[in-house]
Motif scaffolding. Sequence first.
Motif, mmCIF file in Angstrom:
data_model
loop_
_atom_site.group_PDB
_atom_site.id
_atom_site.type_symbol
_atom_site.label_atom_id
_atom_site.label_comp_id
_atom_site.label_asym_id
_atom_site.label_seq_id
_atom_site.Cartn_x
_atom_site.Cartn_y
_atom_site.Cartn_z
ATOM 1 N N ASP A 104 74.117 -33.956 0.043
ATOM 2 C CA ASP A 104 73.539 -34.192 -1.279
ATOM 3 C C ASP A 104 74.493 -34.976 -2.181
ATOM 4 O O ASP A 104 74.054 -35.802 -2.991
ATOM 5 N N ASN A 105 75.795 -34.781 -2.028
ATOM 6 C CA ASN A 105 76.753 -35.554 -2.826
ATOM 7 C C ASN A 105 76.859 -36.994 -2.349
ATOM 8 O O ASN A 105 77.078 -37.909 -3.146
ATOM 9 N N LYS A 133 73.805 -38.638 -3.843
ATOM 10 C CA LYS A 133 73.984 -38.843 -5.282
ATOM 11 C C LYS A 133 74.851 -40.068 -5.550
ATOM 12 O O LYS A 133 74.543 -40.875 -6.432
#
Length: 138
Positions: free
Chosen positions: A91-92, A95
């Motif tokens: 998820d990072n 992002k």
Amino acid sequence: MVRTMMTSITFSVPIVKGKARPRVTMHGTFTPAATKRAEDAIRHEWCRVAYGAQAMPHVPVTVEIVTERRLPKSKAKGIESEPDTVKPDADNIAKLVLDALNGIAWADDSQVTHLDVRQQDRKRDAKERTVVTVSWEE
């Protein structure tokens, strides 16, 4: 019958990095320098390969992100690959890529309606890189 054309642009950067949390100091909030450098590398590569292409506002966009990393040399010689379950988190990674491309690959990241992030197994002969594919219909 209306025919639509699909635009798909793929590029890679020689880094695998996640978006770091903003830092808060008594002088304000800032993005860490390593995160800024990674976002700049992604933006630069997009601009190099996309020749100004951008999804029109309100057009749905699909983003596919695939990371590849080398197996650490400290691993036993008999191990040729292993799942990439160490940081950065998927998820990072997403992002970082989405924030870097916001406003240049699409008007707003709310247009991203499909997102696929895969961390390939770490392998002895792999080179560190993040491969990004951005697609939309025109």
